[in-house]
Design a protein around this motif. Structure first.
Motif, PDB file in Angstrom:
ATOM      1  N   ALA A   6      -7.775  -8.519  13.998  1.00 42.05           N
ATOM      2  CA  ALA A   6      -8.100  -7.547  12.950  1.00 42.05           C
ATOM      3  C   ALA A   6      -7.498  -7.952  11.615  1.00 42.05           C
ATOM      4  CB  ALA A   6      -7.603  -6.166  13.357  1.00 42.05           C
ATOM      5  N   SER A   7      -6.302  -8.506  11.637  1.00 40.80           N
ATOM      6  CA  SER A   7      -5.656  -8.941  10.396  1.00 40.80           C
ATOM      7  C   SER A   7      -6.411 -10.110   9.773  1.00 40.80           C
ATOM      8  CB  SER A   7      -4.203  -9.337  10.682  1.00 40.80           C
ATOM      9  OG  SER A   7      -3.553  -9.756   9.503  1.00 40.80           O
ATOM     10  N   ASP A   8      -6.835 -11.050  10.596  1.00 43.67           N
ATOM     11  CA  ASP A   8      -7.603 -12.191  10.086  1.00 43.67           C
ATOM     12  C   ASP A   8      -8.926 -11.729   9.478  1.00 43.67           C
ATOM     13  OD1 ASP A   8      -5.590 -13.869  10.927  1.00 43.67           O
ATOM     14  OD2 ASP A   8      -6.580 -14.411  12.814  1.00 43.67           O
ATOM     15  N   LEU A   9      -9.601 -10.806  10.146  1.00 41.06           N
ATOM     16  CA  LEU A   9     -10.885 -10.318   9.642  1.00 41.06           C
ATOM     17  C   LEU A   9     -10.719  -9.553   8.335  1.00 41.06           C
ATOM     18  CD1 LEU A   9     -12.560  -9.123  12.977  1.00 41.06           C
ATOM     19  CD2 LEU A   9     -13.094 -11.175  11.647  1.00 41.06           C
ATOM     20  N   ALA A  10      -9.571  -8.892   8.175  1.00 38.69           N
ATOM     21  CA  ALA A  10      -9.315  -8.129   6.947  1.00 38.69           C
ATOM     22  C   ALA A  10      -8.844  -9.016   5.801  1.00 38.69           C
ATOM     23  CB  ALA A  10      -8.281  -7.049   7.218  1.00 38.69           C
ATOM     24  N   GLY A  11      -8.643 -10.294   6.058  1.00 38.92           N
ATOM     25  CA  GLY A  11      -8.261 -11.222   5.004  1.00 38.92           C
ATOM     26  C   GLY A  11      -6.776 -11.259   4.692  1.00 38.92           C
ATOM     27  N   HIS A  12      -5.950 -10.733   5.611  1.00 36.90           N
ATOM     28  CA  HIS A  12      -4.505 -10.781   5.371  1.00 36.90           C
ATOM     29  C   HIS A  12      -3.976 -12.195   5.605  1.00 36.90           C
ATOM     30  CE1 HIS A  12      -4.169  -6.500   4.870  1.00 36.90           C
ATOM     31  NE2 HIS A  12      -4.762  -6.278   6.043  1.00 36.90           N
ATOM     32  N   ARG A  13      -2.812 -12.462   5.045  1.00 38.54           N
ATOM     33  CA  ARG A  13      -2.229 -13.795   5.166  1.00 38.54           C
ATOM     34  C   ARG A  13      -1.697 -14.053   6.574  1.00 38.54           C
ATOM     35  NH1 ARG A  13       1.914 -14.921   0.462  1.00 38.54           N
ATOM     36  NH2 ARG A  13       2.579 -12.757   0.836  1.00 38.54           N
ATOM     37  N   SER A  14      -1.632 -15.324   6.944  1.00 39.97           N
ATOM     38  CA  SER A  14      -1.143 -15.710   8.261  1.00 39.97           C
ATOM     39  C   SER A  14       0.376 -15.571   8.315  1.00 39.97           C
ATOM     40  CB  SER A  14      -1.522 -17.163   8.562  1.00 39.97           C
ATOM     41  OG  SER A  14      -0.830 -18.042   7.673  1.00 39.97           O
ATOM     42  N   TYR A  15       0.907 -15.634   9.528  1.00 38.75           N
ATOM     43  CA  TYR A  15       2.360 -15.534   9.684  1.00 38.75           C
ATOM     44  C   TYR A  15       3.059 -16.688   8.979  1.00 38.75           C
ATOM     45  CZ  TYR A  15       6.954 -15.414  11.839  1.00 38.75           C
ATOM     46  OH  TYR A  15       8.321 -15.385  12.034  1.00 38.75           O
ATOM     47  N   ARG A  16       2.530 -17.879   9.115  1.00 39.30           N
ATOM     48  CA  ARG A  16       3.149 -19.034   8.468  1.00 39.30           C
ATOM     49  C   ARG A  16       3.195 -18.856   6.955  1.00 39.30           C
ATOM     50  NH1 ARG A  16       4.189 -24.341   9.431  1.00 39.30           N
ATOM     51  NH2 ARG A  16       3.395 -24.216  11.558  1.00 39.30           N
ATOM     52  N   ALA A  17       2.112 -18.356   6.381  1.00 42.57           N
ATOM     53  CA  ALA A  17       2.066 -18.147   4.930  1.00 42.57           C
ATOM     54  C   ALA A  17       3.080 -17.090   4.498  1.00 42.57           C
ATOM     55  CB  ALA A  17       0.659 -17.746   4.500  1.00 42.57           C
ATOM     56  N   LEU A  18       3.256 -16.061   5.300  1.00 42.97           N
ATOM     57  CA  LEU A  18       4.207 -15.009   4.950  1.00 42.97           C
ATOM     58  C   LEU A  18       5.644 -15.523   4.994  1.00 42.97           C
ATOM     59  CD1 LEU A  18       2.563 -12.076   6.941  1.00 42.97           C
ATOM     60  CD2 LEU A  18       2.674 -12.289   4.452  1.00 42.97           C
ATOM     61  N   VAL A  19       5.958 -16.322   5.999  1.00 46.98           N
ATOM     62  CA  VAL A  19       7.310 -16.866   6.082  1.00 46.98           C
ATOM     63  C   VAL A  19       7.564 -17.836   4.931  1.00 46.98           C
ATOM     64  CG1 VAL A  19       8.914 -18.188   7.494  1.00 46.98           C
ATOM     65  CG2 VAL A  19       7.409 -16.531   8.564  1.00 46.98           C
ATOM     66  N   THR A  20       6.539 -18.622   4.582  1.00 50.86           N
ATOM     67  CA  THR A  20       6.672 -19.518   3.440  1.00 50.86           C
ATOM     68  C   THR A  20       6.973 -18.737   2.165  1.00 50.86           C
ATOM     69  OG1 THR A  20       5.154 -21.099   4.452  1.00 50.86           O
ATOM     70  CG2 THR A  20       5.512 -21.288   2.082  1.00 50.86           C
ATOM     71  N   GLU A  21       6.301 -17.606   1.997  1.00 49.35           N
ATOM     72  CA  GLU A  21       6.564 -16.740   0.853  1.00 49.35           C
ATOM     73  C   GLU A  21       8.000 -16.218   0.886  1.00 49.35           C
ATOM     74  OE1 GLU A  21       5.877 -14.022  -2.444  1.00 49.35           O
ATOM     75  OE2 GLU A  21       4.958 -15.886  -1.776  1.00 49.35           O
ATOM     76  N   ALA A  22       8.475 -15.831   2.062  1.00 49.18           N
ATOM     77  CA  ALA A  22       9.850 -15.328   2.180  1.00 49.18           C
ATOM     78  C   ALA A  22      10.853 -16.418   1.844  1.00 49.18           C
ATOM     79  CB  ALA A  22      10.088 -14.798   3.597  1.00 49.18           C
ATOM     80  N   GLU A  23      10.589 -17.643   2.291  1.00 48.63           N
ATOM     81  CA  GLU A  23      11.470 -18.768   1.985  1.00 48.63           C
ATOM     82  C   GLU A  23      11.569 -19.019   0.490  1.00 48.63           C
ATOM     83  OE1 GLU A  23       9.726 -21.966   4.158  1.00 48.63           O
ATOM     84  OE2 GLU A  23      11.288 -21.890   5.672  1.00 48.63           O
ATOM     85  N   ALA A  24      10.465 -18.778  -0.201  1.00 51.20           N
ATOM     86  CA  ALA A  24      10.408 -19.052  -1.631  1.00 51.20           C
ATOM     87  C   ALA A  24      11.024 -17.941  -2.469  1.00 51.20           C
ATOM     88  CB  ALA A  24       8.946 -19.270  -2.050  1.00 51.20           C
ATOM     89  N   GLY A  25      11.607 -16.951  -1.819  1.00 51.22           N
ATOM     90  CA  GLY A  25      12.246 -15.869  -2.548  1.00 51.22           C
ATOM     91  C   GLY A  25      11.351 -14.672  -2.742  1.00 51.22           C
ATOM     92  N   GLY A  26      10.337 -14.505  -1.897  1.00 49.45           N
ATOM     93  CA  GLY A  26       9.383 -13.429  -2.076  1.00 49.45           C
ATOM     94  C   GLY A  26       9.832 -12.079  -1.578  1.00 49.45           C
ATOM     95  N   VAL A  27      11.040 -11.993  -1.009  1.00 50.40           N
ATOM     96  CA  VAL A  27      11.569 -10.721  -0.524  1.00 50.40           C
ATOM     97  C   VAL A  27      12.667 -10.269  -1.473  1.00 50.40           C
ATOM     98  CG1 VAL A  27      12.757  -9.578   1.392  1.00 50.40           C
ATOM     99  CG2 VAL A  27      11.025 -11.314   1.852  1.00 50.40           C
ATOM    100  N   PRO A  28      12.683  -8.984  -1.876  1.00 48.56           N
ATOM    101  CA  PRO A  28      13.734  -8.497  -2.782  1.00 48.56           C
ATOM    102  C   PRO A  28      15.124  -8.810  -2.249  1.00 48.56           C
ATOM    103  CG  PRO A  28      12.021  -6.848  -2.548  1.00 48.56           C
ATOM    104  CD  PRO A  28      11.685  -7.928  -1.568  1.00 48.56           C
ATOM    105  N   ALA A  29      16.020  -9.137  -3.163  1.00 55.54           N
ATOM    106  CA  ALA A  29      17.370  -9.539  -2.767  1.00 55.54           C
ATOM    107  C   ALA A  29      18.081  -8.458  -1.978  1.00 55.54           C
ATOM    108  CB  ALA A  29      18.183  -9.908  -4.014  1.00 55.54           C
ATOM    109  N   ALA A  30      17.855  -7.195  -2.323  1.00 56.63           N
ATOM    110  CA  ALA A  30      18.525  -6.109  -1.595  1.00 56.63           C
ATOM    111  C   ALA A  30      18.122  -6.102  -0.128  1.00 56.63           C
ATOM    112  CB  ALA A  30      18.191  -4.765  -2.241  1.00 56.63           C
TER     113      ALA A  30
END
Length: 420
Positions: free
Chosen positions: A51-75
């Motif tokens: 369902a997530s893929d069909l809705a166009g959401h990002r993959s798990y790998r892409a989300l973790v890559t975003e988190a590695e790049a500082g995409g999660v608030p510091a708090a």
């Protein structure tokens, strides 16, 4: 003679590392069987991912890559760092088809859990729509002070671990407010207790990281729902469920309700709900019943109110301790209530289940109570917010008026001095 190695954590860490290396080598040659996913949740995971893929959401790998790049608030990074380090002592031991493989080290488990939590935070922030670059400006410094448990995962295609900063303290079972994130950061969704829920989900997938992420996503989005850990007002659905719980407990145990009084019972339920609901009963309920509760929650038959099992088990625990509660003294009502239910919950035998028949009509009534209470809570919070904003505006206006008056007085003094 060589010195004997001192027993303790370092040696255990080396043994776990050795087992991990052995497992990876065997996996490369196809000699290590993949850990099995709990059969009750395997279809749920596949449906959620599809369902997530069909809705166009990002993959798990892409989300973790975003988190590695500082995409999660510091708090949120700070709080996850604290929570992950203290999560696993509360997780039950491996039993049957639930649990982590025994040869997975503590370092691997904590790294896996941290990545799942950060990836979900990035997914939650995606729901806010387009947002500015949230990457932390101090990323090079994070490399120097990252925690050792943020190493790569166990699988060959595991993503790299997120970078962590030294954490500051926080209050239990509270969501972050507007004052916590850095300037420009959106208000995060992470709430203390999410780490325990995510760890339970990973137990259902035998520590398989991506599958655990999709199960945790299903729990947060489809079972608990977006209102349970809502940003603003904070935890709207949770506050609604507290009202439904108070009514369910009172109607199920009228004698206890009469003895404690409406207000007293509501205060006791509220205190206990903060510990149980926000962590999924992890660390509160004994091992085998806890896994049974989670099996029921993740495969909830209550389609319209899927988080209802949390309320039913909560009421069942109070019902199980009713006799002790009736005999307890009236002094320190809330602490005594909490301690009594907690003690009986931790001593439950394997196979214990709540006995609380509930009709579909009664379930609909409870859901309506929760929704109405949540709406009242929303209105109250909005009123408080409006008053706070009005107070800020009045304060700012007074500051401006005071500044103008000071300027006028200074000008008058200068003119008076010039005439002299």
């Amino acid at each position: 003679a060589p010195r004997a190695h001192r027993p303790g954590r370092p040696r255990q860490g080396l043994r776990a590392w050795g087992r991990s290396i052995k497992r990876r080598v065997r996996g490369c040659f196809g000699l290590e069987p993949a850990p099995s996913i709990h059969p009750a949740v395997a279809p749920v995971i596949e449906r959620k991912k599809t369902a997530s893929d069909l809705a166009g959401h990002r993959s798990y790998r892409a989300l973790v890559t975003e988190a590695e790049a500082g995409g999660v608030p510091a708090a949120v990074l700070h709080q996850i760092q604290l929570d992950v380090a203290r999560t696993f002592p509360a997780i039950p031991a491996r039993s049957g088809t639930w649990g982590w493989p025994e040869d997975v080290s503590e370092v691997e488990r904590e790294g896996c859990l941290a990545r799942v939590l950060m990836a979900f935070e990035c997914r939650a922030l995606d729901s806010l729509g387009p947002r500015p670059d949230r990457r932390a400006p101090g990323l090079p410094m994070l490399l120097k002070i990252r925690r050792s448990w943020c190493g790569p995962g166990d699988s060959a295609d595991a993503v790299r671990a997120p970078l962590m900063r030294h954490s500051v303290g926080g209050e239990a079972a509270r969501c972050w407010t507007d004052d916590v994130p850095q300037a420009g950061d959106p208000v995060p969704t992470y709430v203390q207790g999410c780490s325990m829920m995510a760890a339970m989900c990973l137990g259902f997938t035998a520590g398989r990281e991506e599958e655990g992420f999709w199960l945790f996503t299903y729990l947060m989005e489809d079972i608990l729902g977006p209102d349970f850990f809502s940003r603003r007002p904070a935890m709207l659905g949770y506050h609604g469920d507290k009202a439904a719980l108070a009514q369910l407990v009172a109607s199920s145990m009228p004698q206890l309700a009469e003895r404690m009084g409406t207000t007293g019972l509501a205060e006791c339920v509220s205190a206990l709900a903060a510990r149980c609901l926000l962590s999924g009963f992890v660390g509160f309920l004994s091992g085998e019943p806890l896994v049974a509760l989670w099996e029921e929650l993740l495969t909830s038959p209550w389609v319209d109110y899927p988080r209802l099992p949390l309320l039913l088990w909560f009421t069942g625990l109070v019902q199980h301790a009713e006799q002790q509660l009736q005999e307890a003294s009236g002094d320190e009502l809330v602490p005594n209530f909490f301690r009594t239910v907690q003690a009986t919950s931790r001593a439950l035998p394997d196979g214990w289940r709540p006995v609380l028949p509930l009709s579909a009509d009664r379930a609909a009534e409870l859901q309506q109570v929760s929704l109405l209470a949540a709406e009242k809570y929303r209105e109250a919070q909005e009123e408080i917010h409006c008053k706070e904003m009005h107070a800020k505006q009045v304060s700012a206006s007074l500051d401006r008026s005071a500044a103008r008056l000071a300027d006028a007085l200074k000008l008058a003094e200068n003119l008076s001095g010039a005439q002299e």
